[in-house]
Design a protein around this motif. Structure first.
Motif, PDB file in Angstrom:
ATOM      1  N   PRO B 165       0.872  -1.357  -0.119  1.00  0.00           N
ATOM      2  CA  PRO B 165       0.092   0.048  -0.078  1.00  0.00           C
ATOM      3  C   PRO B 165       0.868   1.395   0.137  1.00  0.00           C
ATOM      4  N   MET B 166       2.131   1.205   0.019  1.00  0.00           N
ATOM      5  CA  MET B 166       2.986   2.485   0.150  1.00  0.00           C
ATOM      6  C   MET B 166       3.267   2.778  -1.285  1.00  0.00           C
ATOM      7  N   ILE B 167       3.179   1.835  -2.188  1.00  0.00           N
ATOM      8  CA  ILE B 167       3.356   2.447  -3.651  1.00  0.00           C
ATOM      9  C   ILE B 167       2.636   3.319  -4.173  1.00  0.00           C
ATOM     10  N   PRO B 168       1.231   3.417  -4.073  1.00  0.00           N
ATOM     11  CA  PRO B 168       0.486   4.402  -4.477  1.00  0.00           C
ATOM     12  C   PRO B 168       0.888   5.794  -3.831  1.00  0.00           C
ATOM     13  N   ASN B 169       1.232   5.815  -2.662  1.00  0.00           N
ATOM     14  CA  ASN B 169       1.796   7.016  -1.915  1.00  0.00           C
ATOM     15  C   ASN B 169       2.892   7.692  -2.667  1.00  0.00           C
ATOM     16  N   ILE B 170       4.084   6.779  -2.630  1.00  0.00           N
ATOM     17  CA  ILE B 170       5.154   7.007  -3.527  1.00  0.00           C
ATOM     18  C   ILE B 170       4.988   7.555  -4.892  1.00  0.00           C
ATOM     19  N   VAL B 171       4.201   6.772  -5.727  1.00  0.00           N
ATOM     20  CA  VAL B 171       4.057   6.958  -7.049  1.00  0.00           C
ATOM     21  C   VAL B 171       3.339   8.390  -7.174  1.00  0.00           C
ATOM     22  N   HIS B 172       2.290   8.700  -6.407  1.00  0.00           N
ATOM     23  CA  HIS B 172       1.654  10.040  -6.653  1.00  0.00           C
ATOM     24  C   HIS B 172       2.512  11.054  -6.086  1.00  0.00           C
ATOM     25  N   ALA B 173       3.376  10.896  -5.146  1.00  0.00           N
ATOM     26  CA  ALA B 173       4.397  11.808  -4.636  1.00  0.00           C
ATOM     27  C   ALA B 173       5.316  12.264  -5.738  1.00  0.00           C
ATOM     28  N   GLY B 174       5.478  11.484  -6.971  1.00  0.00           N
ATOM     29  CA  GLY B 174       6.374  11.824  -7.886  1.00  0.00           C
ATOM     30  C   GLY B 174       7.510  10.851  -7.907  1.00  0.00           C
ATOM     31  N   ILE B 175       7.830  10.010  -8.636  1.00  0.00           N
ATOM     32  CA  ILE B 175       9.086   8.987  -8.787  1.00  0.00           C
ATOM     33  C   ILE B 175       9.684   9.378 -10.245  1.00  0.00           C
ATOM     34  N   SER B 176      10.949   9.161 -10.432  1.00  0.00           N
ATOM     35  CA  SER B 176      11.509   9.280 -11.732  1.00  0.00           C
ATOM     36  C   SER B 176      11.370   7.788 -12.304  1.00  0.00           C
ATOM     37  N   GLN B 179      13.077   4.934 -11.116  1.00  0.00           N
ATOM     38  CA  GLN B 179      12.582   4.429  -9.643  1.00  0.00           C
ATOM     39  C   GLN B 179      11.348   3.632  -9.870  1.00  0.00           C
ATOM     40  N   ARG B 180      10.516   4.149 -11.145  1.00  0.00           N
ATOM     41  CA  ARG B 180       9.437   3.423 -11.239  1.00  0.00           C
ATOM     42  C   ARG B 180       9.666   2.124 -12.145  1.00  0.00           C
ATOM     43  N   THR B 181      10.900   2.045 -12.874  1.00  0.00           N
ATOM     44  CA  THR B 181      11.187   0.748 -13.461  1.00  0.00           C
ATOM     45  C   THR B 181      11.583  -0.153 -12.291  1.00  0.00           C
ATOM     46  N   ALA B 182      12.226   0.412 -11.413  1.00  0.00           N
ATOM     47  CA  ALA B 182      12.874  -0.624 -10.273  1.00  0.00           C
ATOM     48  C   ALA B 182      11.764  -1.133  -9.268  1.00  0.00           C
ATOM     49  N   LEU B 183      10.824  -0.240  -9.272  1.00  0.00           N
ATOM     50  CA  LEU B 183       9.551  -0.893  -8.413  1.00  0.00           C
ATOM     51  C   LEU B 183       8.828  -1.780  -9.220  1.00  0.00           C
ATOM     52  N   GLN B 184       8.642  -1.826 -10.521  1.00  0.00           N
ATOM     53  CA  GLN B 184       8.036  -2.422 -11.284  1.00  0.00           C
ATOM     54  C   GLN B 184       8.658  -4.007 -11.301  1.00  0.00           C
ATOM     55  N   LYS B 185      10.138  -3.911 -11.393  1.00  0.00           N
ATOM     56  CA  LYS B 185      10.982  -4.963 -11.398  1.00  0.00           C
ATOM     57  C   LYS B 185      10.524  -5.834 -10.143  1.00  0.00           C
ATOM     58  N   ALA B 186      10.711  -5.040  -8.959  1.00  0.00           N
ATOM     59  CA  ALA B 186      10.453  -5.799  -7.655  1.00  0.00           C
ATOM     60  C   ALA B 186       8.956  -6.413  -7.734  1.00  0.00           C
ATOM     61  N   ALA B 187       7.991  -5.673  -8.051  1.00  0.00           N
ATOM     62  CA  ALA B 187       6.903  -6.366  -8.128  1.00  0.00           C
ATOM     63  C   ALA B 187       6.666  -7.342  -8.823  1.00  0.00           C
ATOM     64  N   LEU B 275      -1.422  -7.103  -4.688  1.00  0.00           N
ATOM     65  CA  LEU B 275      -0.358  -7.130  -5.878  1.00  0.00           C
ATOM     66  C   LEU B 275      -0.871  -6.448  -7.225  1.00  0.00           C
ATOM     67  N   ALA B 276      -2.116  -6.944  -7.503  1.00  0.00           N
ATOM     68  CA  ALA B 276      -2.896  -6.466  -8.958  1.00  0.00           C
ATOM     69  C   ALA B 276      -2.886  -4.950  -8.841  1.00  0.00           C
ATOM     70  N   GLU B 277      -3.193  -4.507  -7.568  1.00  0.00           N
ATOM     71  CA  GLU B 277      -3.544  -3.045  -7.548  1.00  0.00           C
ATOM     72  C   GLU B 277      -2.164  -2.013  -7.631  1.00  0.00           C
ATOM     73  N   ALA B 278      -1.095  -2.556  -7.070  1.00  0.00           N
ATOM     74  CA  ALA B 278       0.152  -1.974  -7.154  1.00  0.00           C
ATOM     75  C   ALA B 278       0.564  -2.282  -8.627  1.00  0.00           C
ATOM     76  N   ARG B 279       0.493  -3.269  -9.220  1.00  0.00           N
ATOM     77  CA  ARG B 279       0.940  -3.562 -10.655  1.00  0.00           C
ATOM     78  C   ARG B 279       0.439  -2.550 -11.681  1.00  0.00           C
ATOM     79  N   GLY B 280      -0.951  -2.462 -11.045  1.00  0.00           N
ATOM     80  CA  GLY B 280      -1.670  -1.572 -12.010  1.00  0.00           C
ATOM     81  C   GLY B 280      -1.198  -0.011 -12.046  1.00  0.00           C
ATOM     82  N   LEU B 281      -0.966   0.316 -10.750  1.00  0.00           N
ATOM     83  CA  LEU B 281      -0.530   1.666 -10.630  1.00  0.00           C
ATOM     84  C   LEU B 281       1.070   2.007 -11.160  1.00  0.00           C
ATOM     85  N   LEU B 282       1.706   0.875 -11.278  1.00  0.00           N
ATOM     86  CA  LEU B 282       3.100   0.891 -11.734  1.00  0.00           C
ATOM     87  C   LEU B 282       3.312   1.010 -13.296  1.00  0.00           C
ATOM     88  N   GLN B 283       2.211   0.776 -13.938  1.00  0.00           N
ATOM     89  CA  GLN B 283       2.262   0.560 -15.444  1.00  0.00           C
ATOM     90  C   GLN B 283       2.394   2.051 -15.817  1.00  0.00           C
TER      91      GLN B 283
END
Lengths: 118, 283
Positions: B165-176, B179-187, B275-283
């Motif tokens: 659930p931290m992913i949406p907060n971080i994504v909305h705060a603005g990531i490079s 960083q998005r790619t790294a998070l996608q890979k981790a997920a 997981l599905a929610e987090a992955r959707g946000l990272l697309q």
């Protein structure tokens, strides 16, 4: 030699050593009495130890509980007993603690209250 | 004949010397590359972890910063562990119900601490630090369940659901983009279901065959029939009702130790949703 001395010598010569008496033999009855006495003492000591142990009220503290390492059996028992998985996790962490910080909000509450931006 | 014997002896001797020489120059054991060893070091470095179940004043309080400062070394050690590809907790399943799994409890505390740290860093505006801690937390949560029974898997799932659930907060705060790619890979590395639920069920049910569970012959026979269906249920929820019927009609000795499949499936499903929610946000 004086007559007194001669008399005394005669007197001494009358001395005949007596045969020593036999040592008092330890009879069977005496042995039994001794064994009974020892047994009674041992029983009394054991009884006192048992009473002390039974009345030894050690309150289980969190630190005592945490000394027992978690096993698969204990973990499964916890999962079975707890009303939910989350409750089991909370209990698991609580059991490992020696102290708590007397303030207002727990870390888990903080996590669960974290809002997700739309 | 003697010459042959001498020759054989020389060959054998040469072979032994060569083997010894290779033994000395061989690369060091790969045991040090086991992430679980780093994690145990991190557990040993944890300080004041009691706070995790007690009361904390809030993320802005100086005492919280102090808590993270004290546990920086433990968290950094854990992060280094997550860089290693292998995690083997060395669980001694042959001990049956007495198998020690204390690492699960310690991992739960360290994982919770890390999830809180991600939140703290994000609130402090340290996006880079938050992303790093989040990625490590995801990997660590996954490793906690590695090779374990259902209990360790439930803890791994709980930790993942603290971090995701931290992913949406971080994504909305603005990531490079990096960083998005790294998070996608981790997920993505967590796999389709996040954790190996089927493996966990197999290991769990295999434990029940041990003598310390005292299952009767009838109980063991029923277990042989139930186990494959239980494993299937982890990937096919349609067999749940048949599984429940089988458990309900199983001998009592087995029935009373069998974990409720509805609860296990609910945990699995909940994690998949997160997981599905987090992955959707990272697309």
């Amino acid at each position: 030699m004086h007559a007194g001395d001669e008399n005394f010598e005669v007197y001494l010569k009358q001395f005949r050593p007596r045969a020593p008496e036999a040592l008092p033999a330890v009879t069977g009855a005496r042995k039994t009495r001794r064994a009974l006495a020892l047994g009674a003492w041992a029983a009394a000591i054991l009884l006192m130890a048992a009473l002390v142990a039974a009345n030894w009220s050690v309150k289980p503290t969190t630190s005592n509980r945490s000394l027992h390492p978690l096993t698969i059996g204990a973990a499964n028992e916890l999962l079975e007993r707890a009303p939910s998985v989350k409750a089991a996790m909370d209990e698991l962490v609580r059991d490992s603690q020696e102290k708590s910080v007397p303030k207002s909000q727990s870390a888990f509450e903080a996590l669960s209250e974290e809002t997700v931006n739309p | 004949m003697n010459a042959l014997r001498s020759l054989a002896a020389i060959v054998l001797f040469s072979g032994l010397v060569t083997a010894a020489a290779f033994g000395q120059t061989a690369p060091p054991s790969q045991l040090g590359e086991n992430a679980a060893l780093r994690y145990w070091s991190a557990f040993a470095q944890m300080q004041d972890s009691a706070v995790m179940s007690g009361k904390i004043p809030g993320l802005d309080d100086p005492s919280v910063k102090e808590l993270f400062d004290k546990n920086k070394a433990a968290l950094d050690t854990m992060y280094r562990g997550t860089m290693l590809p292998n995690c083997d907790w060395g669980i001694e399943y042959q001990l049956g119900a007495e198998t020690p799994v204390e690492y699960v409890r310690k991992a739960l505390i360290l994982g919770k601490l890390n999830a809180l740290y991600v939140m703290y860093l994000e609130k402090q505006g340290d996006t880079e630090g938050a992303v790093r801690a989040l990625i490590a937390g995801l990997r660590f949560s996954h490793d906690v369940a590695n090779g374990g029974t259902l209990f360790a898997t439930e803890v791994g799932a709980a930790l993942l659901m603290d971090h995701l659930p931290m992913i949406p907060n971080i994504v909305h705060a603005g990531i490079s983009p990096e960083q998005r790619t790294a998070l996608q890979k981790a997920a993505a590395q967590l796999g389709p279901t996040g954790l190996d639920w089927q493996g966990a069920v197999k290991r769990e049910l295999a434990q029940y065959r041990g003598t310390d569970h005292h299952l009767t012959a009838q109980g063991l026979a029923a277990l042989s029939q139930i186990a494959p269906l239980y494993v299937s249920a982890m990937s096919d929820a349609s067999v749940l009702s048949r599984l429940q019927s089988m458990i309900a009609s199983a001998p009592e000795d087995l029935r009373k130790i069998m974990p409720d499949p509805r609860r296990v499936l609910a945990s699995e499903q909940s994690l998949e949703n997160h997981l599905a929610e987090a992955r959707g946000l990272l697309q």
